[in-house]
Design an enzyme around this catalytic site. Structure first.
Site, PDB file in Angstrom:
ATOM      1  N   GLY A  30       7.959   4.289  -3.653  1.00 33.75           N
ATOM      2  CA  GLY A  30       7.286   4.540  -4.931  1.00 33.75           C
ATOM      3  C   GLY A  30       6.405   5.770  -4.912  1.00 33.75           C
ATOM      4  O   GLY A  30       6.266   6.445  -3.885  1.00 33.75           O
ATOM      5  N   ASP A  86       2.740   0.018   1.498  1.00 35.08           N
ATOM      6  CA  ASP A  86       3.591  -0.066   0.308  1.00 35.08           C
ATOM      7  C   ASP A  86       2.719  -0.126  -0.947  1.00 35.08           C
ATOM      8  O   ASP A  86       1.519  -0.418  -0.876  1.00 35.08           O
ATOM      9  CB  ASP A  86       4.495  -1.313   0.404  1.00 35.08           C
ATOM     10  N   ASP A  89       3.158  -3.165  -8.285  1.00 32.13           N
ATOM     11  CA  ASP A  89       3.067  -2.966  -9.735  1.00 32.13           C
ATOM     12  C   ASP A  89       1.899  -3.748 -10.324  1.00 32.13           C
ATOM     13  O   ASP A  89       1.296  -3.331 -11.307  1.00 32.13           O
ATOM     14  CB  ASP A  89       4.380  -3.401 -10.401  1.00 32.13           C
ATOM     15  N   LYS A  99       6.110  -6.728  -7.237  1.00 31.51           N
ATOM     16  CA  LYS A  99       6.676  -5.468  -6.765  1.00 31.51           C
ATOM     17  C   LYS A  99       8.106  -5.349  -7.265  1.00 31.51           C
ATOM     18  O   LYS A  99       8.686  -6.301  -7.742  1.00 31.51           O
ATOM     19  CB  LYS A  99       6.673  -5.432  -5.224  1.00 31.51           C
ATOM     20  N   GLY A 102      10.241  -0.010  -8.574  1.00 28.29           N
ATOM     21  CA  GLY A 102      11.158   1.041  -8.102  1.00 28.29           C
ATOM     22  C   GLY A 102      12.500   0.469  -7.653  1.00 28.29           C
ATOM     23  O   GLY A 102      13.342   1.201  -7.137  1.00 28.29           O
ATOM     24  N   GLU A 108      11.891  -4.104   0.637  1.00 28.59           N
ATOM     25  CA  GLU A 108      10.429  -4.117   0.791  1.00 28.59           C
ATOM     26  C   GLU A 108       9.953  -5.468   1.304  1.00 28.59           C
ATOM     27  O   GLU A 108       9.048  -5.545   2.132  1.00 28.59           O
ATOM     28  CB  GLU A 108       9.757  -3.810  -0.552  1.00 28.59           C
TER      29      GLU A 108
HETATM   30  C1  5RP Z   1       9.152  -0.285  -5.587  1.00 36.38           C
HETATM   31  C2  5RP Z   1       7.801  -0.904  -5.633  1.00 36.38           C
HETATM   32  C3  5RP Z   1       6.649   0.024  -5.770  1.00 36.38           C
HETATM   33  O1  5RP Z   1       5.807  -0.146  -4.673  1.00 36.38           O
HETATM   34  C4  5RP Z   1       5.922  -0.283  -7.040  1.00 36.38           C
HETATM   35  O2  5RP Z   1       6.847  -0.205  -8.112  1.00 36.38           O
HETATM   36  C5  5RP Z   1       4.766   0.674  -7.274  1.00 36.38           C
HETATM   37  O3  5RP Z   1       5.279   1.958  -7.500  1.00 36.38           O
HETATM   38  P1  5RP Z   1       4.346   3.197  -7.806  1.00 36.38           P
HETATM   39  O4  5RP Z   1       3.547   3.466  -6.582  1.00 36.38           O
HETATM   40  O5  5RP Z   1       5.315   4.298  -8.153  1.00 36.38           O
HETATM   41  O6  5RP Z   1       3.463   2.842  -8.979  1.00 36.38           O
HETATM   42  O7  5RP Z   1       7.616  -2.090  -5.564  1.00 36.38           O
HETATM   43  O8  5RP Z   1      10.161  -1.243  -5.604  1.00 36.38           O
END
Ligand code: 5RP
Length: 228
Positions: A30, A86, A89, A99, A102, A108
């Site tokens: 992400g 990591d 969201d 999560k 992405g 993950e």
């Molecule tokens: C990807 C995820 C990401 O960690 C999550 O979507 C956060 O993304 P970002 O840092 O772009 O806000 O779970 O699968």
């Protein structure tokens, strides 16, 4: 740089401070993790960090790790990770996470469960009282079960929306699976919902993560705080 990106970067840099030479690290996915990968790469280049090996949680991260000079390994060679970094969201105060924004939730979660310390890096906009206030739950489904799983998700009071890519074609995960983004409203009991989703054949994984060796690094305007 936009304020939100500055916050993401600050949280990422704080997480990278936990990494010591010789560590095996999980590399999340992400836009927030991007800053962590970039910083790890810088510290490897300057010699501040050495003998680092990472396991990437997506093809995108694999590509970025290579670009930033982070040596990669896999679970055939190691079974534990010292630290996994990591994003998320949505995070509640009990450190439950949503999560998968992405699309990398499956890998993950595999990486997350193998880490001695999970550092979740977010800007303040991701923190909620209860999961579901801001985000739906991504659910990864094998293509064969695309239409078979939706009645179950609806029975659990979810509204599944098939994720599409920029060409309006069904988005594919790195495993070639499909994703439903499922709004459940406020999720009063994440554990009960997760258990129900886990019982449905065809659902490969969902984006509800439970705290496990976890610290959440939150960057706010003036400060950084750690939820643990
Ligand atoms: C990807 C995820 C990401 O960690 C999550 O979507 C956060 O993304 P970002 O840092 O772009 O806000 O779970 O699968």
């Amino acid at each position: 740089m936009k304020l939100q990106d500055k916050l993401k970067k600050r949280a990422a840099l704080k997480a990278v401070d936990f990494i010591k030479s010789g560590m095996k690290i999980g590399l999340g996915t992400g836009s927030t993790v991007f800053y962590a990968l970039e910083e790890i790469g810088k510290r490897i280049k300057t010699g501040e960090l050495n003998n680092i090996e990472g396991i990437p949680s997506s093809d995108d991260t694999k590509r970025l790790a290579k670009k930033f000079g982070i040596k990669l390994t896999d679970f055939s060679k190691i079974s534990r990770l010292d630290i996994n970094i990591d994003g998320a969201d949505e995070v509640d105060k009990k450190l439950n996470l949503i999560k998968g924004g992405g699309g990398a939730l499956l890998r993950e979660k595999v990486v997350f469960q193998c880490a001695d310390l999970n550092l979740i890096i977010v800007d303040e906009s991701k923190v909620s009282e209860n999961l579901g206030e801001k985000w739906g739950v991504p659910v990864e489904v094998v293509p064969f079960a695309k239409d078979a799983v939706t009645p179950f998700i609806k029975k659990f009071k979810g509204s599944p929306v098939l994720r599409v890519d920029k060409n309006m074609k069904p988005a594919k995960t790195d495993q070639g699976n499909l994703l439903y983004d499922c709004k459940f409203g406020i999720i009063e009991n994440p554990s009960s919902l997760a258990k129900k989703l886990n019982t449905i054949a065809g659902i490969v994984e969902h984006g509800i993560f439970f705290p496990r060796n976890c610290k959440v690094i939150v960057a706010e305007n003036e400060k950084i705080f750690i939820l643990e």
